[in-house]
Design an enzyme around this catalytic site. Structure first.
Site, PDB file in Angstrom:
ATOM      1  CB  SER A  79      23.040  35.418  47.825  1.00  0.00           C
ATOM      2  OG  SER A  79      22.776  36.275  48.916  1.00  0.00           O
ATOM      3  CG  HIS A 133      14.947  33.727  48.958  1.00  0.00           C
ATOM      4  ND1 HIS A 133      16.014  33.219  49.668  1.00  0.00           N
ATOM      5  CD2 HIS A 133      13.844  33.081  49.441  1.00  0.00           C
ATOM      6  CE1 HIS A 133      15.585  32.312  50.537  1.00  0.00           C
ATOM      7  NE2 HIS A 133      14.273  32.230  50.423  1.00  0.00           N
ATOM      8  CG  MET A 181      13.720  34.478  53.100  1.00  0.00           C
ATOM      9  SD  MET A 181      15.477  34.548  53.415  1.00  0.00           S
ATOM     10  CE  MET A 181      15.952  35.681  52.134  1.00  0.00           C
ATOM     11  CG  MET A 192      15.547  28.103  52.594  1.00  0.00           C
ATOM     12  SD  MET A 192      16.508  29.412  51.807  1.00  0.00           S
ATOM     13  CE  MET A 192      17.603  29.943  53.105  1.00  0.00           C
ATOM     14  N   GLY A 202      17.646  34.038  56.973  1.00  0.00           N
ATOM     15  CA  GLY A 202      17.838  35.220  57.812  1.00  0.00           C
ATOM     16  C   GLY A 202      19.226  35.819  57.694  1.00  0.00           C
ATOM     17  N   GLY A 250      23.430  35.467  55.992  1.00  0.00           N
ATOM     18  CA  GLY A 250      24.433  34.837  55.136  1.00  0.00           C
ATOM     19  C   GLY A 250      25.555  34.290  56.013  1.00  0.00           C
ATOM     20  N   GLY A 251      26.460  33.574  55.413  1.00  0.00           N
ATOM     21  CA  GLY A 251      27.660  33.128  56.117  1.00  0.00           C
ATOM     22  C   GLY A 251      27.480  31.973  57.084  1.00  0.00           C
ATOM     23  CG  ASP A 281      19.588  30.692  49.455  1.00  0.00           C
ATOM     24  OD1 ASP A 281      20.758  31.060  49.632  1.00  0.00           O
ATOM     25  OD2 ASP A 281      18.593  31.433  49.613  1.00  0.00           O
ATOM     26  N   GLY A 308      26.500  33.206  48.416  1.00  0.00           N
ATOM     27  CA  GLY A 308      26.801  34.582  48.810  1.00  0.00           C
ATOM     28  C   GLY A 308      28.232  34.745  49.276  1.00  0.00           C
TER      29      GLY A 308
HETATM   30  C1  DX5 Z   1      19.789  33.346  53.785  1.00  0.00           C
HETATM   31  C2  DX5 Z   1      19.707  33.815  52.362  1.00  0.00           C
HETATM   32  C3  DX5 Z   1      20.813  33.308  51.496  1.00  0.00           C
HETATM   33  C4  DX5 Z   1      22.177  33.722  51.926  1.00  0.00           C
HETATM   34  C5  DX5 Z   1      23.219  32.973  51.174  1.00  0.00           C
HETATM   35  O1  DX5 Z   1      18.668  33.738  54.462  1.00  0.00           O
HETATM   36  O2  DX5 Z   1      18.495  33.403  51.787  1.00  0.00           O
HETATM   37  O3  DX5 Z   1      20.567  33.654  50.146  1.00  0.00           O
HETATM   38  O4  DX5 Z   1      22.403  35.072  51.772  1.00  0.00           O
HETATM   39  O5  DX5 Z   1      24.442  33.353  51.683  1.00  0.00           O
HETATM   40  P1  DX5 Z   1      25.600  32.318  52.000  1.00  0.00           P
HETATM   41  O6  DX5 Z   1      26.033  31.765  50.687  1.00  0.00           O
HETATM   42  O7  DX5 Z   1      26.630  33.170  52.647  1.00  0.00           O
HETATM   43  O8  DX5 Z   1      25.054  31.282  52.918  1.00  0.00           O
HETATM   44 ZN    ZN Z   2      18.276  33.530  49.625  1.00  0.00          ZN
END
Ligand code: DX5
Ligand code: ZN
Length: 215
Positions: free
Chosen positions: A8, A63, A65, A136, A141, A143-144, A170, A192
């Site tokens: 990601s 993706h 959202m 999910m 919303g 990452g991390g 994800d 990500g």
């Molecule tokens: C969250 C995103 C993910 C996210 C993954 O809303 O859909 O794709 O960026 O990032 P990590 O691996 O850091 O959770």
């Molecule tokens: Zn995603």
């Protein structure tokens, strides 16, 4: 089924998405591109034109959202998306109708659910239709975030029902949670921060790929 790894590019060093993609292109199976509209989720991220300028030759998993995904899918299809994943929870006239439009636009279709959505509440015809089920493992919303282990029950449920479907996960995926996800039945891992915060992207991707050998 062999495991596919999709980084990601939501949070990459210096926000340089192009450079991040170039640095992993040789050893990944595609790119996961997180689109947020500030409505379905609070943040706003990439637009169709941001995607278009990348001119990616790699497999791309967009993706969405977003509420009203019908307003986005044509643009992403023309811009070269290979797979477009919509949310069951998003505001839209008909989930099946949106999936059908994605397919008619020449893309693979993905259907995603948030951690609090029960997998059984999604009508079977939607899972039947989608090429990819995206579970999910964090609230969409950001990452991390930390991996929510309970969602693995949904992966087990879907794998039991669909032995050959692509099942992706994800959120919070690293070598440890990736292994858990593969054990539960995932064959696609989106990751990500684990990749882009590591010192060695190739090593991080290889550690995710080795999840399948440990099965
Ligand atoms: C969250 C995103 C993910 C996210 C993954 O809303 O859909 O794709 O960026 O990032 P990590 O691996 O850091 O959770
Ligand atoms: Zn995603």
């Amino acid at each position: 089924m062999s495991i596919r790894i999709l980084p990601s590019v939501l949070n990459v060093p210096d926000n340089n998405v192009k450079a991040a993609i170039d640095s992993v292109a040789d050893f990944v199976d595609g790119i996961h591109y997180d689109v947020m509209d500030g409505r379905f989720v609070p943040p706003t991220t990439f637009s169709i034109s941001d995607f278009e300028v990348l001119k990616l030759s790699l497999f791309t998993d967009v993706h969405l959202m977003v509420d009203d995904p019908e307003d986005w899918i044509e643009g992403f299809a023309s811009a070269g998306a290979d797979l477009q994943t919509i949310h069951y929870e998003a505001k839209q006239k008909s989930v099946l109708g949106t999936l059908e439009r994605i397919k008619n636009l020449g893309c693979l279709t993905g259907l995603s659910i948030k951690p609090k959505t029960f997998v059984e509440t999604v009508p079977d015809d939607l899972w039947d239709y989608a090429d990819v089920a995206l579970i999910m493992s964090v609230e969409p919303g950001w990452g991390g975030q930390s991996f929510i282990e309970e969602v693995l029950d949904k992966v087990r449920y879907l794998r039991g029902k669909y032995p050959h479907k692509d099942i992706s996960i994800d959120g919070g995926i690293n070598a440890e949670t990736g292994k858990m996800a593969c054990h539960a039945g995932c064959n696609m891992l989106v990751s990500g921060s684990y990749i882009f915060r590591s010192e060695d992207y190739r090593k991080a991707v290889e550690s995710l790929r080795s999840c399948e050998h440990d099965l």
